[in-house]
Design a protein around this motif. Structure first.
Motif, PDB file in Angstrom:
ATOM      1  N   VAL A  78     -17.270 -36.718  20.999  1.00 46.39           N
ATOM      2  CA  VAL A  78     -17.889 -37.979  20.518  1.00 46.39           C
ATOM      3  C   VAL A  78     -17.441 -38.835  21.947  1.00 46.39           C
ATOM      4  CG1 VAL A  78     -15.306 -38.845  19.291  1.00 46.39           C
ATOM      5  CG2 VAL A  78     -17.591 -39.738  18.834  1.00 46.39           C
ATOM      6  N   TYR A  79     -18.365 -39.966  21.671  1.00 45.39           N
ATOM      7  CA  TYR A  79     -18.255 -40.986  23.033  1.00 45.39           C
ATOM      8  C   TYR A  79     -18.112 -42.361  22.436  1.00 45.39           C
ATOM      9  CZ  TYR A  79     -20.043 -36.583  25.167  1.00 45.39           C
ATOM     10  OH  TYR A  79     -20.380 -35.476  25.861  1.00 45.39           O
ATOM     11  N   LEU A  80     -17.745 -43.403  23.360  1.00 45.97           N
ATOM     12  CA  LEU A  80     -17.799 -44.572  23.132  1.00 45.97           C
ATOM     13  C   LEU A  80     -18.115 -45.070  24.627  1.00 45.97           C
ATOM     14  CD1 LEU A  80     -17.438 -46.868  21.096  1.00 45.97           C
ATOM     15  CD2 LEU A  80     -15.231 -47.304  21.907  1.00 45.97           C
ATOM     16  N   GLN A  81     -19.364 -45.598  24.533  1.00 42.58           N
ATOM     17  CA  GLN A  81     -19.531 -46.275  25.603  1.00 42.58           C
ATOM     18  C   GLN A  81     -19.597 -47.734  25.675  1.00 42.58           C
ATOM     19  OE1 GLN A  81     -21.351 -45.096  28.780  1.00 42.58           O
ATOM     20  NE2 GLN A  81     -20.996 -47.150  29.612  1.00 42.58           N
ATOM     21  N   MET A  82     -18.808 -48.226  26.568  1.00 43.13           N
ATOM     22  CA  MET A  82     -18.562 -49.714  26.329  1.00 43.13           C
ATOM     23  C   MET A  82     -19.009 -50.576  27.639  1.00 43.13           C
ATOM     24  SD  MET A  82     -14.360 -49.170  25.321  1.00 43.13           S
ATOM     25  CE  MET A  82     -13.850 -48.496  26.726  1.00 43.13           C
ATOM     26  N   ASN A  83     -19.826 -51.403  27.291  1.00 39.88           N
ATOM     27  CA  ASN A  83     -20.440 -52.138  28.350  1.00 39.88           C
ATOM     28  C   ASN A  83     -20.115 -53.682  28.180  1.00 39.88           C
ATOM     29  OD1 ASN A  83     -22.081 -49.875  29.436  1.00 39.88           O
ATOM     30  ND2 ASN A  83     -23.559 -50.481  27.761  1.00 39.88           N
ATOM     31  N   SER A  84     -20.184 -54.347  29.149  1.00 42.77           N
ATOM     32  CA  SER A  84     -19.961 -55.855  29.213  1.00 42.77           C
ATOM     33  C   SER A  84     -18.420 -56.102  28.647  1.00 42.77           C
ATOM     34  CB  SER A  84     -20.971 -56.763  28.385  1.00 42.77           C
ATOM     35  OG  SER A  84     -22.281 -56.524  28.989  1.00 42.77           O
ATOM     36  N   LEU A  85     -17.484 -55.537  29.228  1.00 38.97           N
ATOM     37  CA  LEU A  85     -16.094 -55.611  28.605  1.00 38.97           C
ATOM     38  C   LEU A  85     -15.710 -56.661  28.842  1.00 38.97           C
ATOM     39  CD1 LEU A  85     -15.061 -51.979  29.821  1.00 38.97           C
ATOM     40  CD2 LEU A  85     -14.827 -52.957  27.399  1.00 38.97           C
ATOM     41  N   LYS A  86     -14.563 -57.151  28.269  1.00 43.37           N
ATOM     42  CA  LYS A  86     -14.122 -58.715  27.947  1.00 43.37           C
ATOM     43  C   LYS A  86     -12.708 -58.152  28.037  1.00 43.37           C
ATOM     44  CE  LYS A  86     -17.689 -60.620  25.221  1.00 43.37           C
ATOM     45  NZ  LYS A  86     -18.013 -61.170  23.976  1.00 43.37           N
ATOM     46  N   PRO A  87     -11.757 -59.187  28.647  1.00 43.52           N
ATOM     47  CA  PRO A  87     -10.201 -59.118  28.550  1.00 43.52           C
ATOM     48  C   PRO A  87      -9.818 -58.741  27.172  1.00 43.52           C
ATOM     49  CG  PRO A  87     -10.795 -60.768  30.194  1.00 43.52           C
ATOM     50  CD  PRO A  87     -12.209 -60.462  29.552  1.00 43.52           C
ATOM     51  N   GLU A  88     -10.257 -59.442  26.115  1.00 47.31           N
ATOM     52  CA  GLU A  88      -9.997 -59.178  24.681  1.00 47.31           C
ATOM     53  C   GLU A  88     -10.094 -57.710  24.258  1.00 47.31           C
ATOM     54  OE1 GLU A  88     -11.859 -61.467  25.850  1.00 47.31           O
ATOM     55  OE2 GLU A  88     -13.423 -62.224  24.348  1.00 47.31           O
ATOM     56  N   ASP A  89     -11.082 -56.805  25.047  1.00 54.34           N
ATOM     57  CA  ASP A  89     -11.186 -55.416  24.899  1.00 54.34           C
ATOM     58  C   ASP A  89     -10.049 -54.577  25.208  1.00 54.34           C
ATOM     59  OD1 ASP A  89     -14.675 -55.852  25.530  1.00 54.34           O
ATOM     60  OD2 ASP A  89     -13.754 -55.815  23.451  1.00 54.34           O
ATOM     61  N   THR A  90      -8.846 -55.364  25.828  1.00 50.79           N
ATOM     62  CA  THR A  90      -7.892 -54.544  26.281  1.00 50.79           C
ATOM     63  C   THR A  90      -7.083 -53.985  25.178  1.00 50.79           C
ATOM     64  OG1 THR A  90      -7.659 -55.789  28.664  1.00 50.79           O
ATOM     65  CG2 THR A  90      -5.661 -54.729  27.571  1.00 50.79           C
ATOM     66  N   ALA A  91      -6.909 -52.463  25.198  1.00 53.03           N
ATOM     67  CA  ALA A  91      -6.217 -52.081  24.096  1.00 53.03           C
ATOM     68  C   ALA A  91      -5.970 -50.627  24.376  1.00 53.03           C
ATOM     69  CB  ALA A  91      -6.898 -51.948  23.059  1.00 53.03           C
ATOM     70  N   VAL A  92      -5.214 -50.043  23.629  1.00 49.64           N
ATOM     71  CA  VAL A  92      -5.027 -48.441  23.548  1.00 49.64           C
ATOM     72  C   VAL A  92      -6.235 -47.902  22.593  1.00 49.64           C
ATOM     73  CG1 VAL A  92      -3.941 -46.444  23.227  1.00 49.64           C
ATOM     74  CG2 VAL A  92      -2.728 -48.254  24.161  1.00 49.64           C
ATOM     75  N   TYR A  93      -7.084 -47.380  22.909  1.00 44.43           N
ATOM     76  CA  TYR A  93      -8.262 -46.830  22.166  1.00 44.43           C
ATOM     77  C   TYR A  93      -7.732 -45.119  21.545  1.00 44.43           C
ATOM     78  CZ  TYR A  93     -11.177 -50.720  23.257  1.00 44.43           C
ATOM     79  OH  TYR A  93     -11.333 -52.023  23.531  1.00 44.43           O
ATOM     80  N   TYR A  94      -8.172 -45.112  20.435  1.00 43.35           N
ATOM     81  CA  TYR A  94      -7.835 -43.861  19.487  1.00 43.35           C
ATOM     82  C   TYR A  94      -9.069 -43.332  19.015  1.00 43.35           C
ATOM     83  CZ  TYR A  94      -3.022 -45.358  19.763  1.00 43.35           C
ATOM     84  OH  TYR A  94      -1.904 -45.761  20.216  1.00 43.35           O
ATOM     85  N   CYS A  95      -9.296 -42.200  19.240  1.00 43.17           N
ATOM     86  CA  CYS A  95     -10.310 -41.382  18.423  1.00 43.17           C
ATOM     87  C   CYS A  95      -9.640 -40.903  17.191  1.00 43.17           C
ATOM     88  CB  CYS A  95     -10.785 -40.234  19.242  1.00 43.17           C
ATOM     89  SG  CYS A  95     -11.923 -39.040  18.662  1.00 43.17           S
ATOM     90  N   ALA A  96     -10.684 -40.867  16.116  1.00 43.66           N
ATOM     91  CA  ALA A  96     -10.321 -40.216  14.911  1.00 43.66           C
ATOM     92  C   ALA A  96     -11.320 -39.505  13.945  1.00 43.66           C
ATOM     93  CB  ALA A  96      -9.939 -41.563  13.791  1.00 43.66           C
TER      94      ALA A  96
END
Length: 125
Positions: free
Chosen positions: A79-97
């Motif tokens: 599974v993928y997560l394409q992230m565009n136009s990223l913002k500083p508030e997107d900063t985080a640890v990202y988890y797959c579930a």
């Protein structure tokens, strides 16, 4: 239980893009909904996106709609997560579930039963 391994995190400037990947073990992957969550220090884990077992339905956190796209390749158990136009508030640890059923029912607290170890995404301003 499904085992999940995320990759693709990193450091990117605001406005940039990243694609996260999550490879799942087990033959049940193709029958389960999948999701992405994120967490920052001191905050609860936050639902970001989900996708049904066949990719036919997707769901997003309001703040990422139009910028993030979740997709899956059942032949690759990924599974993928394409992230565009990223913002500083997107900063985080990202988890797959991995979901507990074929479709996401709208209850992030109960719809997912297996988690990856997380991958750090840092967006600089």
């Amino acid at each position: 239980q499904v085992q999940l391994v995320e990759s693709g995190g990193g450091l990117v400037q605001a406005g940039g893009s990243l694609r996260l990947s999550c490879v799942a073990s087990g033959r049940t992957f193709s029958s389960l909904a999948m999701g992405w969550f994120r967490q920052t220090p001191g905050k609860e884990r936050e639902f970001v996106a989900a996708i049904s077992w066949n990719g036919g339905s997707t769901y997003y956190l309001d703040s990422v709609k139009g910028r993030f796209t979740i997709s899956r390749n059942n032949a690759k158990n990924t599974v993928y997560l394409q992230m565009n136009s990223l913002k500083p508030e997107d900063t985080a640890v990202y988890y797959c579930a991995a979901g507990t059923r074929s479709y996401y029912s709208g209850n992030p607290g109960s719809d997912f039963g297996s988690w990856g170890q997380g991958t750090q995404v840092t967006v600089s301003s």
